[in-house]
Design a protein around this motif. Structure first.
Motif, PDB file in Angstrom:
ATOM      1  N   ARG A 106      -0.882  -4.986   3.965  1.00 15.15           N
ATOM      2  CA  ARG A 106      -1.523  -4.558   5.220  1.00 15.15           C
ATOM      3  C   ARG A 106      -2.540  -3.452   4.930  1.00 15.15           C
ATOM      4  O   ARG A 106      -3.514  -3.295   5.655  1.00 15.15           O
ATOM      5  N   VAL A 107      -2.298  -2.691   3.873  1.00 16.82           N
ATOM      6  CA  VAL A 107      -3.230  -1.618   3.487  1.00 16.82           C
ATOM      7  C   VAL A 107      -4.587  -2.233   3.123  1.00 16.82           C
ATOM      8  O   VAL A 107      -5.642  -1.775   3.563  1.00 16.82           O
ATOM      9  N   ARG A 120       0.909  -1.871  -4.973  1.00 13.81           N
ATOM     10  CA  ARG A 120       2.246  -2.190  -5.446  1.00 13.81           C
ATOM     11  C   ARG A 120       2.526  -3.681  -5.213  1.00 13.81           C
ATOM     12  O   ARG A 120       1.988  -4.278  -4.271  1.00 13.81           O
ATOM     13  N   ARG A 126       8.274  -8.098   0.862  1.00 11.45           N
ATOM     14  CA  ARG A 126       7.528  -8.931   1.819  1.00 11.45           C
ATOM     15  C   ARG A 126       7.334 -10.350   1.295  1.00 11.45           C
ATOM     16  O   ARG A 126       6.658 -11.161   1.924  1.00 11.45           O
ATOM     17  N   PRO A 182      -2.261   3.593  -2.326  1.00 13.46           N
ATOM     18  CA  PRO A 182      -1.678   4.047  -1.062  1.00 13.46           C
ATOM     19  C   PRO A 182      -0.292   4.655  -1.218  1.00 13.46           C
ATOM     20  O   PRO A 182       0.194   5.348  -0.319  1.00 13.46           O
ATOM     21  N   GLY A 183       0.381   4.390  -2.366  1.00 12.29           N
ATOM     22  CA  GLY A 183       1.764   4.811  -2.534  1.00 12.29           C
ATOM     23  C   GLY A 183       2.678   3.905  -1.710  1.00 12.29           C
ATOM     24  O   GLY A 183       2.220   3.296  -0.749  1.00 12.29           O
ATOM     25  N   PRO A 184       3.945   3.799  -2.074  1.00  9.89           N
ATOM     26  CA  PRO A 184       4.567   4.406  -3.240  1.00  9.89           C
ATOM     27  C   PRO A 184       4.150   3.700  -4.535  1.00  9.89           C
ATOM     28  O   PRO A 184       3.887   2.502  -4.522  1.00  9.89           O
TER      29      PRO A 184
HETATM   30  N1  ASP Z   1       2.859   2.373   2.014  1.00 10.52           N
HETATM   31  C1  ASP Z   1       2.055   1.189   2.116  1.00 10.52           C
HETATM   32  C2  ASP Z   1       2.547   0.311   3.247  1.00 10.52           C
HETATM   33  O1  ASP Z   1       3.313   0.753   4.070  1.00 10.52           O
HETATM   34  C3  ASP Z   1       1.906   0.462   0.830  1.00 10.52           C
HETATM   35  C4  ASP Z   1       3.148  -0.089   0.219  1.00 10.52           C
HETATM   36  O2  ASP Z   1       4.212  -0.148   0.852  1.00 10.52           O
HETATM   37  O3  ASP Z   1       3.046  -0.501  -0.955  1.00 10.52           O
HETATM   38  O4  ASP Z   1       2.141  -0.837   3.328  1.00 10.52           O
END
Ligand code: ASP
Length: 318
Positions: free
Chosen positions: A173-174, A227, A232, A268-270
């Motif tokens: 989604r990022v 990541r 998902r 974006p982390g983590p």
């Molecule tokens: N923190 C970001 C998100 O909520 C990226 C991730 O989870 O890898 O999508």
């Protein structure tokens, strides 16, 4: 055009003026975002807010930065996660929302594993403001805005810039929010990763899709690495082997050393150190990751204060 919507559900569909308006506001909160104990002079608009952060998926950065933003603005706020809610007793999200609304809550910050859940809640709760804090593989608009803010602070404007987004783009989604926002501001994105973790370019405006990272990185203005979002994946989707993935798609020290000196490195982390990005790269200070986190507080302060001034969604007729 200035941002005058009752909700922030995604960056898709926002124009350059609306995004610029939110970024200008965030810019003015930059000092506040990095200063412990900073408190805004509480405006009448903020005093009318009662915010609940409904955080129904794990979150560190988003949850904490919304809470800090709310605290610094002086807005009434509280956060709840799955474990503390009657959702686990079978209550629907909509009934949870109505329950909170009956207590006077008028802003819902929603992180949810299902695409579209914040938008549905927005439809079901006339009079409230809803902010999407990440919906499954859908959008993460405040993350998109914070990424844009970091780039705009560095470059002044994004027109003509090229960003490479590498990794598990399909479940990100990022990436989706970044691409929509970046495109609206005149930039273009190159999406890169293993074939089965790349989307079709359709629906990703201005984006091209490639598999060769080293080629894509030549002359990039920014690179954002993602990541592998295993939680998902749906049944049957193959999770890549970590070592092989790092070799082909990781931001290793060697790859980062080959970048142009002024290429921005974002995540974006983590992080999963030594998979999509080397721990050494993070610790070297060569990345923008901590600036992104600070930008997150600034953006969330901006979004909440703009929504505080916006008209809520109208009550539906009988
Ligand atoms: N923190 C970001 C998100 O909520 C990226 C991730 O989870 O890898 O999508």
């Amino acid at each position: 055009m200035r941002f005058r919507r009752p909700h922030l559900l995604g960056l898709a569909g926002l124009d350059a003026g609306e995004i610029g308006d939110l970024l200008d506001r965030a810019e003015s909160s930059w000092e506040a975002a990095g200063t412990a104990g900073w408190r805004a002079k509480r405006t009448p608009a903020i005093a009318r807010l009662s915010v609940v952060n409904l955080i129904l998926e794990p979150s560190t950065r988003t949850r904490c930065s919304f809470e800090i933003a709310e605290e610094r603005l002086g807005a009434e706020h509280l956060s709840v996660g799955n474990e503390g809610l009657s959702l686990i007793k079978g209550e629907t999200l909509s009934d949870t929302g109505r329950t909170l609304q009956a207590m006077g809550v008028n802003v819902f910050v929603v992180r949810h594993p299902e695409v579209g859940a914040p938008a549905r809640l927005a439809d079901e709760l006339p009079g409230a403001h809803v902010v999407n804090a990440g919906d499954g593989t859908g959008e993460h608009p405040t993350q998109g805005l914070l990424d844009l803010l970091v780039m705009r602070r560095r470059w002044g404007e994004l027109e003509g810039r090229r960003i490479v987004i590498v990794g598990d783009v399909l479940h990100s989604r990022v990436a989706r929010s970044a691409v929509h926002g970046f495109h609206a501001l005149g930039g273009s994105a190159t999406l890169c990763g293993p074939r089965h973790l790349l989307p079709e370019a359709v629906g990703w405006p201005g984006a091209t899709v490639v598999e060769d990272l080293d080629g894509a990185l030549e002359d990039a203005d920014a690179v954002m690495t993602l990541r592998i979002q295993r939680e998902r994946f749906v049944a049957g989707e193959a999770v890549p082997d970590r070592a092989a993935y790092r070799q082909k798609f990781g931001l290793t020290r060697e790859r980062v050393e080959r970048l142009r000196e002024d290429t921005l490195v974002l995540h974006p982390g983590p992080f999963n150190r030594d998979v999509e990005i080397d721990g050494e790269v993070i610790d070297s200070g060569r990345t923008e990751v901590w600036t992104q986190v600070r930008a997150g507080v600034a953006v969330r302060m901006a979004v909440l204060s703009v929504l505080a001034e916006a008209d809520p969604a109208p009550e539906k007729g009988p």
